[in-house]
Design an enzyme around this catalytic site. Structure first.
Site, PDB file in Angstrom:
ATOM      1  N   HIS B  67       0.832  -1.204   0.000  1.00  0.00           N
ATOM      2  CA  HIS B  67       0.000   0.000   0.000  1.00  0.00           C
ATOM      3  C   HIS B  67       0.873   1.263   0.000  1.00  0.00           C
ATOM      4  CE1 HIS B  67      -2.083   3.172   2.452  1.00  0.00           C
ATOM      5  NE2 HIS B  67      -3.002   2.978   1.535  1.00  0.00           N
ATOM      6  N   GLU B  70       2.145   1.848  -3.418  1.00  0.00           N
ATOM      7  CA  GLU B  70       1.063   2.420  -4.247  1.00  0.00           C
ATOM      8  C   GLU B  70       1.038   3.945  -4.096  1.00  0.00           C
ATOM      9  OE1 GLU B  70      -2.877   3.954  -3.253  1.00  0.00           O
ATOM     10  OE2 GLU B  70      -3.083   1.825  -2.737  1.00  0.00           O
ATOM     11  N   HIS B  71       1.104   4.429  -2.846  1.00  0.00           N
ATOM     12  CA  HIS B  71       1.118   5.875  -2.625  1.00  0.00           C
ATOM     13  C   HIS B  71       2.318   6.524  -3.319  1.00  0.00           C
ATOM     14  CE1 HIS B  71      -1.663   7.260   0.761  1.00  0.00           C
ATOM     15  NE2 HIS B  71      -2.091   6.057   0.451  1.00  0.00           N
ATOM     16  N   GLU B 142      -4.098   8.128   7.422  1.00  0.00           N
ATOM     17  CA  GLU B 142      -5.024   7.181   6.792  1.00  0.00           C
ATOM     18  C   GLU B 142      -5.294   6.013   7.756  1.00  0.00           C
ATOM     19  OE1 GLU B 142      -3.666   5.692   3.000  1.00  0.00           O
ATOM     20  OE2 GLU B 142      -5.553   4.649   2.591  1.00  0.00           O
TER      21      GLU B 142
END
Lengths: 425, 429
Positions: B67, B70-71, B142
């Site tokens: 993840h 991905e960012h 997040e």
């Protein structure tokens, strides 16, 4: 050719809108009815569609009605109560497969419209009262729905902002009504309200899909018959403004939720509305916007940092999820960015980029049946006929000075902060 | 380029495998304004133990790194890819799941340019220590946002109950502690291992000319030098069939309790048509047991044990799978007990008949038709199906061939006392 091809016709007590398109493999039928938000009726209205969808004279038991929907190739029936401007809008949405993709002849659209007519026009009621066990069950569910808004902290903080900011205005009324008023509802007074709503609300029927216009029109005429009416309208005040107030609330949360409300003094259909949209796009509407760049990318303060407009009420809401001790810094950046917008510190590229993205968003919305209905419904709420084409054209021609002028109209009204308890972190 | 025709649905699908192994699919949608494209790698949060490209030893990487990657892929030397997309009138996004990382855009203009941007930004990583450090604050927020979300905590709490060691039990974003140790070198190592074109799929759906788009992708890929890639070596510890924990209670700042019961699936190593049949059969079983027209739903609703938040779902990927049922409730203990009893009752095979199979099947077919109105659904689901060796357009034919016997067998295979677990969220006070 226009972007949305809609044929509109006034029938008995409601307006029919037909959108013929080959885009979809299903047909969508939406019944919408609106009236001004009022404390006395908000809870009745929040409950009414849920009682109606759970049974009708033809299907007195919920499972029978639900089985019938399954048999219609999983037709989806969905009810909803929403706040649009200072109106409380009830929607019944039925989406049903287009039989031509099933290789069979069952007239699904007709059956779907008949079912919707059964649900709204022939409810399960005896001697002027809805079935009381149904009403009691749905009262319980409504109570849960009101409670659950508290449990989702992002939703809760935006609700709280509106409560604080619009105190005394109809817009502050909870769209789900109040726990206190649920207790007073019975099968009798809800049925009375049902009669009242269907005889005085402004009502619209939308049918979207690969359909025959004449067929839909004649079905609608036959199935839905109501009295003529002169629906009540509300003049939303755009001038209310408190001097900047700050409301902080402590709760056991890991992340602080910052919600800021501004008055834009501009509503949908106003000449400077398109400029306001472009303003919001540059300021906080997208992932290229000032708020995203400055709050998130530059200073790593938040994961989400954005703004959005409530077009019919003239409000802009800014939201960010932050560490509780970063409150001052975040508010400072947001105020700076708003001030810079008023001073015109944005360039032509940001303007053209934002216009392109807004246009894109609008065109994408038209790729779903519900999106089409929502776009069309803006005209009903505002009582101003603006087509999608006209709107896009107005947006494209917005000038830099018009954006600055719109920005200068914006006043910060309320800062709401849901913060973690001290010592909890 | 091959053309696959689905006449009943009135859709055509174009496919080609590039020389470097990239699978490309294009589905023209007439009448739509928008083009939607996803570029997906078969790499998700569960792939945390693997042999890095060119190395002999397995490594275990920090939780949340897929993840995080991905960012970070969105940031380049000359700025942020979001900016570039919006200058081209597109909106871009990405998501990481247990088994996939997908990058996507949608736009109604400049489609070719946006597609070029999508492919290039995913295939040209740029990680620096400084930008990696900066991202830790953003992802930290997040993670905090999800920590405050009771439904998310409930969902992951239930998965944690089910698994002893399988990494599906780890939150996709990781924790503030685990992401603190991520470095740019680790990101490059994951990237080199999992972002080879032969591990990826590009799907384009919208009002496009398939020949032109395919030619564009061909040219784009031909300019890039990819070496042959050996098969990726992933490692998962052996997972026993029974659940790790039978129950868990999370105390949170909520007013309404929540309760989910889960069943850990066995037989999850299957792929292809076998997996498709099992997945659809379990979905039909859950529809019959808990759908809104079911006797169970009616009974629980009438008793006030469930409300409109009630839902059920089945997830299956290679190596793990689970069914989940539940929602908000006034009485979580009673609801858990009842749901469990309903499940076990269904195992005795007397609840499935021709009539409820037909109804559930019709409902599923109609739901599928509704879903293929959505470009997002088509691209994302087609990719998930393809990564599991399944074909999305086989859903209706397989549903049509389903028998009562298939449902009975699926129910009896899925449900077992030792594989059922419960998770509850209760108010603090």
């Amino acid at each position: 050719m226009s972007l949305i091809n809609v044929a509109e016709k006034r029938l008995e007590g409601f307006k029919l809108h037909i959108v013929k398109t080959k885009k979809f493999k299903t047909n969508t039928i939406v019944w919408r009815m609106k009236t001004p938000l009022k404390k006395e009726t908000a809870t009745l209205r929040a409950l009414l569609p849920y009682v109606l969808q759970s049974s009708c004279r033809k299907f007195p038991e919920t499972p029978a009605l639900r089985s019938y929907l399954d048999d219609l190739y999983g037709a989806s029936l969905h009810v909803d109560v929403a706040k649009k401007g200072e109106y409380q809008v009830i929607s019944f949405t039925l989406e049903i497969a287009n039989e031509k993709f099933l290789g069979q002849q069952d007239p699904l659209l007709k059956k779907g419209m008949e079912l919707l007519a059964n649900i709204i026009m022939e409810p399960l009621a005896v001697n002027g009262a809805f079935d009381s066990s149904t009403v009691e069950k749905e009262k319980r569910t409504l109570e849960q729905r009101i409670h659950s808004a508290y449990d989702d902290k992002m939703r809760y903080s935006s609700l709280r902002l509106i409560e604080e900011m619009c105190e005394g205005e109809p817009y502050a009324i909870n769209v789900n009504g109040s726990l206190k008023d649920i207790g007073r509802i019975s099968g009798v007074n809800l049925y009375e309200y049902y009669l009242q709503a269907f005889s005085s609300d402004e009502m619209d029927l939308y049918v979207v899909g690969d359909i025959e216009e004449e067929e839909v029109e004649s079905l609608s005429k036959k199935l839905f018959i109501f009295n003529d009416r002169n629906p009540e309208r509300i003049e939303t005040s755009l001038t209310e403004n408190k001097k900047e107030q700050v409301v902080k609330e402590e709760q056991d949360v890991k992340q602080g939720k910052l919600n800021i409300g501004c008055r834009t003094h501009i509503a949908y259909g106003d000449p400077d509305y398109a400029a306001l949209q472009v303003f919001n796009g540059i300021f906080g509407g997208f992932s290229h916007s000032k708020l995203f760049l400055n709050v998130r990318e530059k200073e790593s303060l938040a994961y989400y940092a954005a703004s959005r407009l409530e077009s019919h009420k003239g409000i802009m809401m800014i939201m960010a999820g932050i560490e509780s001790d970063k409150y001052n810094r975040t508010v400072e950046i947001i105020k700076e960015q708003l001030e810079e917008m008023k001073q015109g510190s944005f360039n032509d590229e940001e303007i053209s980029q934002t216009k392109l993205v807004i246009e894109n968003q609008m065109l994408e919305t038209m790729d779903t049946a519900r999106g089409i209905v929502d776009i069309l419904y803006h005209s009903v709420i505002a009582a101003k006929d603006v087509t999608a084409d006209e709107w896009l054209k107005a947006m494209e021609t917005v000038s830099r000075n018009e954006i600055i002028a719109a920005a200068k109209k914006i006043d910060l009204d309320t800062i709401y902060f849901l913060t973690g308890k001290e010592g909890d972190q | 380029m091959e053309k696959l025709i689905f006449s009943q649905l009135d859709e055509n699908l174009f496919h080609e495998r590039m020389d470097n192994g990239l699978e490309v699919y294009i589905l023209p949608k007439k009448g739509f304004n928008k083009t939607y494209a996803t570029f997906t790698t078969k790499y998700g949060s569960i792939d945390n133990t693997f042999k890095p490209l060119g190395k002999e030893e397995y490594v275990q990487v920090p939780d949340g790194i897929a993840h995080f990657l991905e960012h970070k892929l969105f940031e380049k030397a000359d700025g942020d890819v979001f900016q570039q997309f919006s200058r081209q009138g597109a909106s871009a996004n990405a998501f990481t799941s247990f088994t996939r990382t997908a990058y996507l855009f949608s736009s109604t203009s400049n489609v070719e340019r946006n597609l070029e941007t999508l492919i290039d930004f995913v295939q040209e990583p740029y990680f620096t220590e400084k930008t990696v450090e900066k991202e830790k604050g953003i992802i930290g927020q997040e993670i905090n946002m999800y920590d405050d979300n009771p439904d998310w905590r409930l969902y992951f709490g239930l998965i944690e109950n089910m698994y002893h060691s399988h990494p599906v039990k780890i939150d996709i974003a990781g924790t503030n502690e685990s992401i603190a140790s991520i470095t740019k070198d680790m990101l490059y190592e994951c990237y080199e291992t999992f972002y080879h074109p032969s591990n990826m799929l590009l799907f384009v759906v919208g009002p496009v000319n398939p020949e032109k788009i395919m030619e564009q992708v061909r040219e784009n890929q031909a300019q890039k030098n990819y070496k042959e890639m050996p098969d990726i070596q992933r490692k998962f510890e052996n997972e026993t069939v029974e659940v790790a924990e039978k129950k868990k209670i999370l105390k949170m700042n909520v007013q309404t309790p929540k309760c989910l019961i889960g069943v850990k699936a066995e037989n999850t190593e299957i792929q292809g048509p076998e997996m498709l049949k099992q997945e659809l059969a379990v979905n039909l079983v859950l529809d019959v047991l808990f759908g809104k027209s079911s006797a169970n739903y009616t009974e629980l609703y009438n008793e006030g044990l469930i409300d409109d938040s009630f839902s059920y779902d089945y997830t299956q990927e290679k190596g793990f799978g689970f069914a989940m049922v539940g929602g908000d409730t006034r009485n979580p203990d009673k609801l858990a007990e009842r749901l469990k009893a309903k499940m076990l009752e269904a195992k005795d095979r007397s609840v499935f008949y021709e009539e409820n199979l037909n109804r559930a099947r019709k409902k599923k077919i109609g739901t599928f038709l509704r879903a293929v109105n959505s470009p997002e659904y088509i691209a994302n689901q087609f990719t998930r199906f393809a990564f599991n060796g399944m074909d999305l357009f086989e859903v209706v034919p397989v549903l049509e061939g389903m028998t009562v016997q298939d449902m009975k067998q699926a129910a009896s295979q899925l449900i077992a006392e030792e594989r059922i677990t419960v998770c509850k969220v209760l108010p603090k006070k």
